[in-house]
Motif scaffolding. Structure first.
Motif, PDB file in Angstrom:
ATOM      1  N   ASP A   1     -12.288 -49.772   0.747  1.00 54.69           N
ATOM      2  CA  ASP A   1     -12.982 -49.897   2.480  1.00 54.69           C
ATOM      3  C   ASP A   1     -14.228 -49.320   2.426  1.00 54.69           C
ATOM      4  O   ASP A   1     -15.108 -50.092   3.108  1.00 54.69           O
ATOM      5  CB  ASP A   1     -11.864 -49.550   3.400  1.00 54.69           C
ATOM      6  CG  ASP A   1     -10.563 -50.395   3.552  1.00 54.69           C
ATOM      7  OD1 ASP A   1     -10.659 -51.536   2.919  1.00 54.69           O
ATOM      8  OD2 ASP A   1      -9.643 -49.943   3.963  1.00 54.69           O
ATOM      9  N   TYR A   2     -14.439 -48.185   2.048  1.00 54.82           N
ATOM     10  CA  TYR A   2     -15.666 -47.308   2.239  1.00 54.82           C
ATOM     11  C   TYR A   2     -16.706 -48.121   1.477  1.00 54.82           C
ATOM     12  O   TYR A   2     -17.888 -48.077   1.857  1.00 54.82           O
ATOM     13  CB  TYR A   2     -15.440 -46.155   1.823  1.00 54.82           C
ATOM     14  CG  TYR A   2     -16.443 -45.005   2.037  1.00 54.82           C
ATOM     15  CD1 TYR A   2     -16.959 -44.817   3.606  1.00 54.82           C
ATOM     16  CD2 TYR A   2     -17.421 -44.566   1.124  1.00 54.82           C
ATOM     17  CE1 TYR A   2     -18.074 -43.818   3.741  1.00 54.82           C
ATOM     18  CE2 TYR A   2     -18.346 -43.764   1.287  1.00 54.82           C
ATOM     19  CZ  TYR A   2     -18.425 -43.224   2.605  1.00 54.82           C
ATOM     20  OH  TYR A   2     -19.727 -42.376   2.778  1.00 54.82           O
ATOM     21  N   VAL A   3     -16.360 -48.657   0.231  1.00 60.24           N
ATOM     22  CA  VAL A   3     -17.560 -49.007  -0.418  1.00 60.24           C
ATOM     23  C   VAL A   3     -17.957 -50.362  -0.313  1.00 60.24           C
ATOM     24  O   VAL A   3     -18.995 -50.862  -0.126  1.00 60.24           O
ATOM     25  CB  VAL A   3     -17.079 -48.881  -2.108  1.00 60.24           C
ATOM     26  CG1 VAL A   3     -18.092 -49.633  -3.044  1.00 60.24           C
ATOM     27  CG2 VAL A   3     -17.177 -47.301  -2.521  1.00 60.24           C
ATOM     28  N   TRP A   4     -16.787 -51.300  -0.173  1.00 59.66           N
ATOM     29  CA  TRP A   4     -16.858 -52.727   0.281  1.00 59.66           C
ATOM     30  C   TRP A   4     -17.421 -52.981   1.779  1.00 59.66           C
ATOM     31  O   TRP A   4     -18.332 -53.665   1.764  1.00 59.66           O
ATOM     32  CB  TRP A   4     -15.618 -53.473  -0.176  1.00 59.66           C
ATOM     33  CG  TRP A   4     -15.885 -55.011  -0.091  1.00 59.66           C
ATOM     34  CD1 TRP A   4     -15.506 -55.890   0.708  1.00 59.66           C
ATOM     35  CD2 TRP A   4     -16.856 -55.620  -1.094  1.00 59.66           C
ATOM     36  NE1 TRP A   4     -15.859 -57.163   0.436  1.00 59.66           N
ATOM     37  CE2 TRP A   4     -16.661 -56.855  -0.798  1.00 59.66           C
ATOM     38  CE3 TRP A   4     -17.381 -55.450  -2.384  1.00 59.66           C
ATOM     39  CZ2 TRP A   4     -17.137 -58.019  -1.541  1.00 59.66           C
ATOM     40  CZ3 TRP A   4     -18.109 -56.281  -2.993  1.00 59.66           C
ATOM     41  CH2 TRP A   4     -17.863 -57.668  -2.912  1.00 59.66           C
ATOM     42  N   TYR A   5     -16.623 -52.369   2.482  1.00 57.86           N
ATOM     43  CA  TYR A   5     -16.813 -52.967   4.103  1.00 57.86           C
ATOM     44  C   TYR A   5     -18.097 -52.006   4.594  1.00 57.86           C
ATOM     45  O   TYR A   5     -18.667 -52.271   5.518  1.00 57.86           O
ATOM     46  CB  TYR A   5     -15.414 -52.741   4.777  1.00 57.86           C
ATOM     47  CG  TYR A   5     -14.825 -53.907   4.340  1.00 57.86           C
ATOM     48  CD1 TYR A   5     -14.754 -55.228   4.315  1.00 57.86           C
ATOM     49  CD2 TYR A   5     -13.397 -53.474   3.652  1.00 57.86           C
ATOM     50  CE1 TYR A   5     -14.046 -56.260   4.181  1.00 57.86           C
ATOM     51  CE2 TYR A   5     -12.758 -54.613   3.414  1.00 57.86           C
ATOM     52  CZ  TYR A   5     -12.660 -55.992   3.542  1.00 57.86           C
ATOM     53  OH  TYR A   5     -11.980 -57.105   3.211  1.00 57.86           O
ATOM     54  N   GLY A   6     -17.950 -50.806   4.152  1.00 52.50           N
ATOM     55  CA  GLY A   6     -18.978 -50.151   4.640  1.00 52.50           C
ATOM     56  C   GLY A   6     -20.401 -50.136   4.061  1.00 52.50           C
ATOM     57  O   GLY A   6     -21.477 -49.509   4.239  1.00 52.50           O
ATOM     58  N   GLU A   7     -20.417 -51.101   2.962  1.00 49.51           N
ATOM     59  CA  GLU A   7     -21.730 -51.221   2.176  1.00 49.51           C
ATOM     60  C   GLU A   7     -22.400 -50.162   1.649  1.00 49.51           C
ATOM     61  O   GLU A   7     -23.324 -49.862   1.876  1.00 49.51           O
ATOM     62  CB  GLU A   7     -22.535 -52.094   3.143  1.00 49.51           C
ATOM     63  CG  GLU A   7     -21.771 -53.639   3.424  1.00 49.51           C
ATOM     64  CD  GLU A   7     -22.918 -54.424   4.316  1.00 49.51           C
ATOM     65  OE1 GLU A   7     -24.166 -54.333   4.059  1.00 49.51           O
ATOM     66  OE2 GLU A   7     -22.265 -55.335   5.012  1.00 49.51           O
ATOM     67  N   PHE A   8     -21.375 -48.989   1.239  1.00 55.71           N
ATOM     68  CA  PHE A   8     -21.808 -48.004   0.741  1.00 55.71           C
ATOM     69  C   PHE A   8     -22.267 -48.064  -0.855  1.00 55.71           C
ATOM     70  O   PHE A   8     -21.510 -48.674  -1.526  1.00 55.71           O
ATOM     71  CB  PHE A   8     -20.580 -46.830   0.604  1.00 55.71           C
ATOM     72  CG  PHE A   8     -21.107 -45.779   0.065  1.00 55.71           C
ATOM     73  CD1 PHE A   8     -21.987 -44.733   0.585  1.00 55.71           C
ATOM     74  CD2 PHE A   8     -20.228 -45.425  -1.021  1.00 55.71           C
ATOM     75  CE1 PHE A   8     -22.021 -43.706   0.011  1.00 55.71           C
ATOM     76  CE2 PHE A   8     -20.605 -44.003  -1.695  1.00 55.71           C
ATOM     77  CZ  PHE A   8     -21.323 -43.214  -1.331  1.00 55.71           C
ATOM     78  N   THR A   9     -23.454 -47.585  -0.981  1.00 56.21           N
ATOM     79  CA  THR A   9     -24.101 -47.998  -2.153  1.00 56.21           C
ATOM     80  C   THR A   9     -23.644 -46.846  -3.324  1.00 56.21           C
ATOM     81  O   THR A   9     -23.567 -45.715  -2.743  1.00 56.21           O
ATOM     82  CB  THR A   9     -25.800 -47.958  -2.125  1.00 56.21           C
ATOM     83  OG1 THR A   9     -25.998 -48.862  -1.242  1.00 56.21           O
ATOM     84  CG2 THR A   9     -26.372 -48.230  -3.570  1.00 56.21           C
TER      85      THR A   9
END
Length: 88
Positions: free
Chosen positions: A62-70
């Motif tokens: 969720d953090y990486v995909w939806y948060g658009e965390f690079t």
């Protein structure tokens, strides 16, 4: 994996997460449905160690995909190891 080779680590994390969902579904520990949320899947899991481990993996996703965390390669390798050490 093509995502790793191209440096698309966000998509690579998504792939790792989907693979975990497939393992859980194949072992009949969850009933996969595209309408379900990750919280729904956590609720379906019967054992606390699976619930906790899957919750942690879904948080990363969720953090990486939806948060658009690079993420960089070093972070991805750490996350990949967590996904691959998940025992369903």
């Amino acid at each position: 994996m093509k995502f790793e080779k191209s440096g698309d680590f966000r998509s690579a994390v998504r792939y790792q997460f989907l693979f975990v969902l497939k393992k859980l579904s194949d072992k009949k520990l969850i009933t996969w449905n595209p309408e379900k949320t990750n919280k729904d899947y956590v609720a379906e899991l019967q054992t606390s160690h699976l619930k906790n481990a899957f919750y942690d993996l879904s948080y990363i996703f969720d953090y990486v995909w939806y948060g658009e965390f690079t993420i960089d390669e070093e972070s991805y390798i750490k996350f990949k190891n967590q996904y691959q050490s998940f025992k369903a």
